[in-house]
Design a protein around this motif. Structure first.
Motif, mmCIF file in Angstrom:
data_model
loop_
_atom_site.group_PDB
_atom_site.id
_atom_site.type_symbol
_atom_site.label_atom_id
_atom_site.label_comp_id
_atom_site.label_asym_id
_atom_site.label_seq_id
_atom_site.Cartn_x
_atom_site.Cartn_y
_atom_site.Cartn_z
ATOM 1 N N HIS A 111 -6.600 2.589 -12.852
ATOM 2 C CA HIS A 111 -5.147 2.771 -12.894
ATOM 3 C C HIS A 111 -4.455 2.064 -11.736
ATOM 4 O O HIS A 111 -5.112 1.523 -10.851
ATOM 5 N N HIS A 130 -0.593 2.423 -9.231
ATOM 6 C CA HIS A 130 0.579 3.213 -8.885
ATOM 7 C C HIS A 130 1.735 2.267 -8.605
ATOM 8 O O HIS A 130 1.520 1.118 -8.231
ATOM 9 N N ARG A 152 -4.243 6.571 2.121
ATOM 10 C CA ARG A 152 -5.241 7.637 2.093
ATOM 11 C C ARG A 152 -5.873 7.686 3.476
ATOM 12 O O ARG A 152 -6.391 6.667 3.948
ATOM 13 N N HIS A 159 -7.296 0.331 -9.415
ATOM 14 C CA HIS A 159 -8.293 1.045 -8.630
ATOM 15 C C HIS A 159 -8.741 2.317 -9.341
ATOM 16 O O HIS A 159 -8.186 2.700 -10.377
HETATM 17 NI NI NI Z 1 -4.749 6.129 -7.669
#
Ligand code: NI
Ligand code: KMT
Length: 177
Positions: A86, A88, A94, A132
């Protein structure tokens, strides 16, 4: 954080999937796909993370604990969703507080999977529009801080014709030339 090409062998996603011998991915390659990472010791990380958030205009954050114990009923579902390829529509950070796991990011133009083995203290900047996925490793536990520039856009956009034409995806491809 170790970065290497994913071996593409079938089997448990939680295994390292490292070629034998390993095929390391260079910092130059990560740079070329606009994946940034650095290390900030977990002990005393708060002011440093706050500085980065301020500098890069990040306004929101949450802490996610990915484990059966913390997630209960939704655990299996989440594990599946995280591992679907997917993108974003926002840049997301992160920062690993505890545990470990694997972020797989697509290299462009080869479309090869690059596996990023993350550990406490690793800070990863996932650019908007990059394809990713994420999986736990065999320790089955990670705790991470997720930072978002605006309101968290929780919706993962699974790869397909629509994402190939998504403006954020196209903008990403432009930034990496
Ligand atoms: Ni993600
Ligand atoms: C993502 O973008 O796929 C995720 O946030 C996965 C969970 S973060 C440890």
């Amino acid at each position: 954080m170790r970065a290497y090409y994913y071996d593409n062998l079938l089997g448990d996603q939680r295994l390292p999937h490292d070629y034998v011998p390993s095929r390391p991915v260079s910092d130059e390659t990560l740079h070329s796909i606009n994946v940034k990472y650095w290390q900030i010791p977990v002990e005393g990380h708060e002011p440093k993370i706050n500085d980065i958030a301020k500098e890069r205009n990040y306004k929101n954050r949450d802490t996610i604990n990915v484990s059966k114990a913390a997630m209960g009923e939704i655990y299996e579902d989440k594990i599946k969703t995280f591992f679907e390829e997917h993108m974003h529509e926002d840049e997301e950070i992160r920062y690993i507080l505890d545990g470990s796991g694997f972020f797989d990011v697509r290299e462009t133009p080869t479309d090869a999977w690059v596996r990023l083995a993350v550990e406490p203290g690793d800070l990863l900047v996932v650019p908007a529009g990059i394809y990713h996925r994420f999986t736990l490793d065999q320790k089955n536990y990670i705790k991470a801080l997720r930072l978002f520039q605006d309101e968290p856009k929780w919706v993962p956009h699974n790869r397909g014709e629509a994402t190939d034409a998504n403006p954020y995806r196209l903008a990403y491809l432009k930034t990496i030339g």
